[in-house]
Design a protein around this motif. Structure first.
Motif, PDB file in Angstrom:
ATOM      1  N   ASP A  94      -2.247  50.994  24.334  1.00 25.39           N
ATOM      2  CA  ASP A  94      -2.193  50.841  22.882  1.00 25.39           C
ATOM      3  C   ASP A  94      -1.666  49.463  22.503  1.00 25.39           C
ATOM      4  O   ASP A  94      -2.397  48.648  21.961  1.00 25.39           O
ATOM      5  N   ALA A  95      -0.398  49.216  22.768  1.00 31.34           N
ATOM      6  CA  ALA A  95       0.229  47.947  22.405  1.00 31.34           C
ATOM      7  C   ALA A  95       1.002  47.421  23.606  1.00 31.34           C
ATOM      8  O   ALA A  95       1.320  48.164  24.534  1.00 31.34           O
ATOM      9  N   HIS A  96       1.323  46.133  23.567  1.00 32.39           N
ATOM     10  CA  HIS A  96       2.052  45.514  24.671  1.00 32.39           C
ATOM     11  C   HIS A  96       3.516  45.934  24.697  1.00 32.39           C
ATOM     12  O   HIS A  96       4.123  46.021  25.760  1.00 32.39           O
ATOM     13  N   GLY A 150       1.715  34.959  20.522  1.00 32.78           N
ATOM     14  CA  GLY A 150       0.348  34.807  21.020  1.00 32.78           C
ATOM     15  C   GLY A 150      -0.533  35.872  20.399  1.00 32.78           C
ATOM     16  O   GLY A 150      -0.600  36.010  19.183  1.00 32.78           O
ATOM     17  N   ARG A 151      -1.174  36.679  21.235  1.00 31.25           N
ATOM     18  CA  ARG A 151      -1.963  37.822  20.766  1.00 31.25           C
ATOM     19  C   ARG A 151      -1.286  39.138  21.139  1.00 31.25           C
ATOM     20  O   ARG A 151      -1.920  40.194  21.091  1.00 31.25           O
ATOM     21  N   LEU A 152      -0.025  39.081  21.529  1.00 27.19           N
ATOM     22  CA  LEU A 152       0.708  40.275  21.965  1.00 27.19           C
ATOM     23  C   LEU A 152       1.298  40.997  20.758  1.00 27.19           C
ATOM     24  O   LEU A 152       1.891  40.370  19.880  1.00 27.19           O
ATOM     25  N   ILE A 153       1.143  42.325  20.747  1.00 27.40           N
ATOM     26  CA  ILE A 153       1.597  43.119  19.609  1.00 27.40           C
ATOM     27  C   ILE A 153       2.571  44.210  20.042  1.00 27.40           C
ATOM     28  O   ILE A 153       2.604  44.614  21.203  1.00 27.40           O
ATOM     29  N   ALA A 154       3.337  44.668  19.072  1.00 20.98           N
ATOM     30  CA  ALA A 154       4.233  45.809  19.275  1.00 20.98           C
ATOM     31  C   ALA A 154       3.862  46.887  18.268  1.00 20.98           C
ATOM     32  O   ALA A 154       3.590  46.587  17.104  1.00 20.98           O
TER      33      ALA A 154
END
Length: 194
Positions: A94-96, A150-154
């Motif tokens: 799903d998310a990082h 960057g392109r990393l999401i929580a």
């Protein structure tokens, strides 16, 4: 937009409110590294934010913290662990990260909302690091996300999202929160997410 010194001040205020020192988080310049792709070794980050390798959980917090600093999502949509010499794929359910905590700090410019992730990253919700909510097509539940770097999401944990709902204001039947002078929609007044 938050300047680096403003962000440092906000995070220092947050650390004081939390009664702890802000942990310095060294982030290597993974965006500058272009190593060859070395394949798939069975690394994954599951929906709950836990890290796994070949079907076994990675339980060493220090190792997860280290891996999280060399994580990068590329333009191809894939996420990788990146070093100067190699790049291996990491499967993301799903998310990082998981946003485990939100704090609201009042500043002279108004409120700033800081998200703390399960790996210790802290990010101020802003135009640069936006917040958005997606409605789960199966359950109808809101899934709030924030861009970390960057392109990393929580994905925000349920308790963190409920904090945002408590801080929300209604405007034209839409619930929204403000951080760094930018408004973010988090749902509608009847409880349906946007």
């Amino acid at each position: 937009m938050t300047s680096p010194s403003s962000l440092t001040n906000l995070l220092a205020q947050l650390a004081g409110l939390q009664g702890e020192r802000q942990r310095e988080r060294a982030l290597p310049p993974v965006e500058l590294w272009n190593p060859p792709h070395c394949g798939d070794i069975g690394m994954e980050i599951r929906v709950d934010g836990s890290w796994w390798h070949q079907g076994d959980p990675i339980t060493r917090t220090a190792m997860v913290d280290l891996f999280s600093t060399i994580l990068r999502k590329d333009e191809d949509g894939q996420t990788y662990l990146v070093t100067p010499g190699e790049k291996i794929i990491v499967h993301i359910a799903d998310a990082h990260f998981i946003g485990t905590r939100v704090d609201r700090i009042e500043t002279t410019l108004g409120p700033s909302i800081v998200v703390t992730t399960n790996v210790g990253d802290q990010v101020v919700i802003s135009a640069t690091n936006p917040l958005w909510v997606v409605t789960d097509p199966v359950t109808g539940e809101p899934r709030p996300y924030v861009l970390v770097r960057g392109r990393l999401i929580a994905r925000l944990a349920r308790a963190a999202f409920y904090e945002l709902v408590e801080w929300a204001e209604a405007c034209d039947q839409v619930l929204r929160v403000v951080s760094q002078g930018t408004w973010f929609e988090i749902g509608d007044v009847e409880g349906q997410t946007t």
